[in-house]
Write an enzyme that holds these catalytic residues in place. Structure first.
Site, PDB file in Angstrom:
ATOM      1  N   LYS A  95       1.376 -23.811  16.344  1.00 55.24           N
ATOM      2  CA  LYS A  95       2.368 -22.997  15.644  1.00 55.24           C
ATOM      3  C   LYS A  95       3.012 -21.957  16.562  1.00 55.24           C
ATOM      4  O   LYS A  95       4.102 -21.455  16.264  1.00 55.24           O
ATOM      5  CB  LYS A  95       1.753 -22.303  14.431  1.00 55.24           C
ATOM      6  CG  LYS A  95       0.734 -21.231  14.720  1.00 55.24           C
ATOM      7  CD  LYS A  95       0.149 -20.669  13.429  1.00 55.24           C
ATOM      8  CE  LYS A  95      -0.882 -19.571  13.704  1.00 55.24           C
ATOM      9  NZ  LYS A  95      -0.298 -18.387  14.329  1.00 55.24           N
ATOM     10  N   ASP A  96       2.361 -21.630  17.693  1.00 57.04           N
ATOM     11  CA  ASP A  96       2.909 -20.657  18.636  1.00 57.04           C
ATOM     12  C   ASP A  96       3.790 -21.295  19.706  1.00 57.04           C
ATOM     13  O   ASP A  96       4.432 -20.578  20.483  1.00 57.04           O
ATOM     14  CB  ASP A  96       1.773 -19.899  19.336  1.00 57.04           C
ATOM     15  CG  ASP A  96       0.976 -19.011  18.398  1.00 57.04           C
ATOM     16  OD1 ASP A  96       1.550 -18.545  17.397  1.00 57.04           O
ATOM     17  OD2 ASP A  96      -0.215 -18.796  18.673  1.00 57.04           O
TER      18      ASP A  96
ATOM     19  N   LEU B   4       7.077 -13.256   9.081  1.00 56.84           N
ATOM     20  CA  LEU B   4       8.241 -13.197   8.189  1.00 56.84           C
ATOM     21  C   LEU B   4       8.203 -14.337   7.180  1.00 56.84           C
ATOM     22  O   LEU B   4       8.681 -14.198   6.049  1.00 56.84           O
ATOM     23  CB  LEU B   4       9.539 -13.253   8.990  1.00 56.84           C
ATOM     24  CG  LEU B   4       9.878 -12.053   9.872  1.00 56.84           C
ATOM     25  CD1 LEU B   4      11.253 -12.251  10.508  1.00 56.84           C
ATOM     26  CD2 LEU B   4       9.835 -10.757   9.084  1.00 56.84           C
ATOM     27  N   ARG B   5       7.640 -15.476   7.575  1.00 62.60           N
ATOM     28  CA  ARG B   5       7.541 -16.617   6.659  1.00 62.60           C
ATOM     29  C   ARG B   5       6.684 -16.266   5.457  1.00 62.60           C
ATOM     30  O   ARG B   5       7.070 -16.505   4.305  1.00 62.60           O
ATOM     31  CB  ARG B   5       6.940 -17.816   7.416  1.00 62.60           C
ATOM     32  CG  ARG B   5       6.589 -19.006   6.536  1.00 62.60           C
ATOM     33  CD  ARG B   5       5.817 -20.053   7.346  1.00 62.60           C
ATOM     34  NE  ARG B   5       4.602 -19.520   7.939  1.00 62.60           N
ATOM     35  CZ  ARG B   5       3.454 -19.364   7.292  1.00 62.60           C
ATOM     36  NH1 ARG B   5       3.356 -19.697   6.010  1.00 62.60           N
ATOM     37  NH2 ARG B   5       2.393 -18.891   7.903  1.00 62.60           N
ATOM     38  N   ARG B   6       5.507 -15.709   5.706  1.00 67.44           N
ATOM     39  CA  ARG B   6       4.635 -15.309   4.605  1.00 67.44           C
ATOM     40  C   ARG B   6       5.272 -14.185   3.805  1.00 67.44           C
ATOM     41  O   ARG B   6       5.238 -14.175   2.569  1.00 67.44           O
ATOM     42  CB  ARG B   6       3.275 -14.868   5.150  1.00 67.44           C
ATOM     43  CG  ARG B   6       2.471 -16.012   5.770  1.00 67.44           C
ATOM     44  CD  ARG B   6       1.277 -15.503   6.557  1.00 67.44           C
ATOM     45  NE  ARG B   6       0.495 -16.614   7.124  1.00 67.44           N
ATOM     46  CZ  ARG B   6      -0.235 -16.525   8.221  1.00 67.44           C
ATOM     47  NH1 ARG B   6      -0.285 -15.372   8.887  1.00 67.44           N
ATOM     48  NH2 ARG B   6      -0.916 -17.559   8.665  1.00 67.44           N
TER      49      ARG B   6
ATOM     50  N   ARG C  32      -0.864  -6.116  13.320  1.00 66.63           N
ATOM     51  CA  ARG C  32      -0.945  -6.805  14.605  1.00 66.63           C
ATOM     52  C   ARG C  32      -2.372  -6.767  15.113  1.00 66.63           C
ATOM     53  O   ARG C  32      -3.232  -6.116  14.557  1.00 66.63           O
ATOM     54  CB  ARG C  32      -0.006  -6.132  15.628  1.00 66.63           C
ATOM     55  CG  ARG C  32       1.484  -6.259  15.314  1.00 66.63           C
ATOM     56  CD  ARG C  32       1.989  -7.695  15.410  1.00 66.63           C
ATOM     57  NE  ARG C  32       1.568  -8.345  16.627  1.00 66.63           N
ATOM     58  CZ  ARG C  32       2.120  -8.152  17.822  1.00 66.63           C
ATOM     59  NH1 ARG C  32       3.116  -7.302  17.966  1.00 66.63           N
ATOM     60  NH2 ARG C  32       1.676  -8.813  18.880  1.00 66.63           N
TER      61      ARG C  32
ATOM     62  N   ARG D  98      -7.746  -7.300  12.910  1.00 67.54           N
ATOM     63  CA  ARG D  98      -7.098  -7.237  11.600  1.00 67.54           C
ATOM     64  C   ARG D  98      -8.136  -7.087  10.482  1.00 67.54           C
ATOM     65  O   ARG D  98      -7.944  -6.319   9.537  1.00 67.54           O
ATOM     66  CB  ARG D  98      -6.242  -8.487  11.380  1.00 67.54           C
ATOM     67  CG  ARG D  98      -5.089  -8.602  12.345  1.00 67.54           C
ATOM     68  CD  ARG D  98      -4.216  -9.808  12.038  1.00 67.54           C
ATOM     69  NE  ARG D  98      -3.286 -10.078  13.125  1.00 67.54           N
ATOM     70  CZ  ARG D  98      -2.213 -10.840  13.019  1.00 67.54           C
ATOM     71  NH1 ARG D  98      -1.925 -11.420  11.872  1.00 67.54           N
ATOM     72  NH2 ARG D  98      -1.422 -11.037  14.052  1.00 67.54           N
TER      73      ARG D  98
ATOM     74  N   CYS E 140       9.354 -19.399  15.883  1.00 69.69           N
ATOM     75  CA  CYS E 140       8.056 -19.128  15.264  1.00 69.69           C
ATOM     76  C   CYS E 140       8.105 -17.927  14.334  1.00 69.69           C
ATOM     77  O   CYS E 140       7.296 -17.819  13.419  1.00 69.69           O
ATOM     78  CB  CYS E 140       7.012 -18.874  16.347  1.00 69.69           C
ATOM     79  SG  CYS E 140       6.916 -20.177  17.601  1.00 69.69           S
TER      80      CYS E 140
END
Length: 317
Positions: free
Chosen positions: A83-84, A133-135, A152, A158, A245
């Protein structure tokens, strides 16, 4: 690559090293006598922790330093969370293989005080931590009463912030939690009807130099064809939309008999506009499915949404 040594470039985060060690062990098992070395390093995305990912840009954010090692012949392959990995790679490098995918779903991780809640029942004003941003766009669309705050750092960092009460919950990739042995922290897998996952999420991509036959033959044992077909369709969809991404583009793929079904989503950051559609076709031609679905969403206004996002998030880029 020499006849007896393979050099791997990797990010040095805990999750990246777990993934890289898995690749090393699989290759060692398949090729007895092959010596494998690992060079771990920090990437730009690892170093800049005080700026939202979307504002930094996404071209090689977590990959450029690893790619440089291959281009100057200091490494033979690089191990990435797929995904990266950008859909357009530097000249001279290719995506050599794609490994079998872990569950690509997004996962809800909650603070102890919300152990009896679900994403749908979190109180109004609950603070949700996500750097995606997708989530963000999808959850704003479905749950406008929640508050979203950027987070981050690596997965462990996290989780420490969550447990300290900075957030009410986090949205993380289920695959990363599982690989780190933290599967018990998954409170809820988020249904695809609510949040489509990132392109390539849950799979590893092994990048190498184009034309390096010895390396390609060595890593071929890692290729998982069903995952590769799903991910190639997803990456073609993203590439055709000229997204990256760090934009609100989500996907889901599955097989029905000999066909591959790809569902895709493009949304505005505020979640007010969300376009979603599906396309199917022969599993043997996955990229055509991705291109076709991108065309369908473009005809519905996806291009305009993405242009507005780029102008807002990274003006002048």
């Amino acid at each position: 690559m020499t006849s007896s040594t393979l050099r791997i470039a990797s990010r040095r985060s805990q999750l990246a090293m777990v993934q890289t060690h898995w690749v090393r062990d699989e290759l060692s098992s398949a090729h007895p006598g092959l010596a494998i070395t690992i060079e771990a390093m920090a990437t730009q995305g690892d170093k800049i922790l005080d700026v939202a990912l979307a504002k930094i840009g996404d071209k090689g954010l977590f990959t450029k330093e690893l790619e440089a090692q291959m281009l100057v012949d200091r490494a033979d392959i690089a191990v990435h969370s797929l995904k990266d990995l950008p859909t357009n790679l530097p000249e001279g490098l290719i995506l050599g293989c794609i490994t079998e995918r872990e569950d690509p779903a997004d996962a809800l991780v909650v603070h102890e005080r919300h152990r009896d809640r679900t994403l749908a029942t979190l109180p109004e004003g609950s603070v949700v931590g996500t750097s995606s941003l997708r989530r963000l766009a999808q959850l704003r669309h479905h749950y406008p009463h929640l508050v979203f705050k950027d987070v981050r750092g690596n997965v462990i960092t996290r989780l420490e912030k969550l447990d300290a009460g900075v957030y009410d919950c986090l949205i993380l990739a289920a695959a990363g939690l599982t690989r780190l042995g933290l599967g018990e922290r998954i409170h809820e897998l988020i249904d695809p009807s609510i949040s489509l996952h990132a392109v390539g999420q849950g799979a590893l991509g092994i990048e190498c130099r184009a034309g390096d036959t010895a390396v390609l033959e060595t890593i071929a044992v890692l290729e998982h064809q069903p995952t590769a077909r799903r991910c190639l369709a997803e990456r073609a969809f993203l590439r055709s939309l000229e997204g990256g991404c760090q934009v609100p583009i989500g996907v889901n793929t599955h097989f029905e008999a000999d066909e591959l079904v790809l569902t895709g989503m493009v949304a505005s950051i505020d979640g007010q506009r969300l376009l979603r559609d599906s396309c199917r076709g022969p599993a043997t031609d996955p990229e055509a499915i991705g291109v076709a679905l991108a065309g369908t969403l473009r005809s519905q206004g996806a291009g305009e949404i993405l242009e507005e996002i780029f102008a807002t998030v990274r003006p002048g880029s």
